[in-house]
Structures are given as C-alpha cells and as structure tokens.
Design a protein around this motif. Structure first.
Motif, PDB file in Angstrom:
ATOM      1  N   ARG A 132      -3.346  65.184 -17.504  1.00 62.19           N
ATOM      2  CA  ARG A 132      -2.939  64.695 -18.841  1.00 62.19           C
ATOM      3  C   ARG A 132      -3.746  63.315 -19.286  1.00 62.19           C
ATOM      4  O   ARG A 132      -4.041  63.081 -20.222  1.00 62.19           O
ATOM      5  N   GLU A 134      -7.078  63.301 -18.346  1.00 59.60           N
ATOM      6  CA  GLU A 134      -8.569  63.761 -18.514  1.00 59.60           C
ATOM      7  C   GLU A 134      -8.917  63.371 -19.875  1.00 59.60           C
ATOM      8  O   GLU A 134     -10.155  62.663 -20.093  1.00 59.60           O
ATOM      9  N   GLU A 135      -8.360  63.722 -20.983  1.00 58.29           N
ATOM     10  CA  GLU A 135      -9.040  63.444 -22.363  1.00 58.29           C
ATOM     11  C   GLU A 135      -8.852  61.796 -22.565  1.00 58.29           C
ATOM     12  O   GLU A 135      -9.964  61.362 -23.022  1.00 58.29           O
ATOM     13  N   ARG A 138     -11.874  60.616 -20.835  1.00 61.23           N
ATOM     14  CA  ARG A 138     -13.277  60.835 -21.616  1.00 61.23           C
ATOM     15  C   ARG A 138     -13.430  59.772 -22.659  1.00 61.23           C
ATOM     16  O   ARG A 138     -14.444  59.486 -23.011  1.00 61.23           O
ATOM     17  N   SER A 139     -12.506  59.407 -23.295  1.00 63.50           N
ATOM     18  CA  SER A 139     -12.586  58.546 -24.208  1.00 63.50           C
ATOM     19  C   SER A 139     -13.014  57.052 -23.663  1.00 63.50           C
ATOM     20  O   SER A 139     -13.757  56.288 -24.500  1.00 63.50           O
TER      21      SER A 139
END
Length: 164
Positions: A132, A134-135, A138-139
């Motif tokens: 959870r 990961e995104e 990435r931000s």
C-alpha cells in the motif's frame, strides 16, 4: 548500560522526577533494557502533553527499541505531535516495530512540513514493506527535499524489488 532487569521498577519511578534530564535518562535506560514492563509507563510519557519534547522523543525511541505491538497506536498518535523531533522518532519507532496498522498514518505523515520527518516516514515505510505504500512512495520521488527523494527511491527498491 548493563541492562539489568532489576532496575526496571526503580527506573519507572524516576519517570516522575521533577528534573527532565533525569526522566530522559530513565526513559533511555528503559529502552536499552527492553523489558515489556516499561512499555505502559513509556506510553504515558509519550502521551503526556506537558512533557518536554526531548523526553517524549526519547520515549518514542525507547518504545521502538522494545518493539511491543501495544506501542503502535500511541506512536501513531505521536506522528501528530507539535514537535518535529517527536514526530520523527515516532516514525522511526514504527519502522522498527513493522506493524501494518502504521502504514496509512505514515502515508499521511508524508505530507509533514519537516523534511527530516518525511525522510524518517519513508524509512519506516521501507521497513514495513507493505504494498500500500508503493504509490505514496512514488509520489515522494517528487518531494522538494533531495534526501527524501533518495530515500523514497531506496524504499521503492526494497518494496517492489528490482523488477522495474
């Protein structure tokens, strides 16, 4: 330094000393000893709104060293402390405990105004290794702080592997 468990009760008693330096050293010693009897009193220190920031910061660190699951919710609460040092140590402690309950609050803490806190949040998410994160990580690659970006890259490598 000798980590004698017989010192736990006397050290807990010192958490009520009027001198914040004495309290801080007692907190640090409890963390080094690592006995679970110290967890509830350390949570009390962490939750005490009148306590000195450096004592609360040391309590967060000690709770991370001890690693008891019971400390997760209080440490999550400490991510909102008014002092950045407390928020930073709370994030580090959550990373050491590696409980997935901390993922969502840590993701929210990626918005902290202090880059040091954000960096420790990224590190904690790396240690928990929950997909959870990961995104949001990435931000964090677009964070205004170079150190946070670098740590986010390292965290993503550890979470998703080298498959990209």
């Amino acid at each position: 330094e000798i980590k004698d468990r017989r010192a736990v009760e006397p050290l807990i008693g010192l958490l009520k000393d009027k001198d914040p330096l004495i309290r801080r050293h007692a907190v640090k010693a409890l963390g080094k000893i690592g006995d679970s009897r110290g967890v509830t009193p350390l949570i009390g220190v962490l939750n005490d709104r009148s306590e000195q920031p450096h004592v609360k910061m040391t309590a967060a660190e000690a709770l991370g060293r001890i690693g008891e699951q019971q400390a997760v919710e209080p440490l999550i609460g400490a991510l909102k402390d008014t002092h950045w040092t407390v928020r930073s140590e709370a994030a580090k402690a959550l990373g050491k405990i590696r409980d997935s309950r901390a993922v969502s609050p840590l993701v929210l803490a990626l918005q902290d105004k202090d880059p040091s806190v954000r960096g420790h949040v990224v590190d904690a998410l790396r240690e928990i290794r929950d997909p959870r994160a990961e995104e949001p990580l990435r931000s964090a690659l677009k964070d205004g702080d170079k150190n946070v970006r670098k740590r986010a890259e390292q965290a993503l490598t550890k979470i998703v592997g080298n498959s990209e």
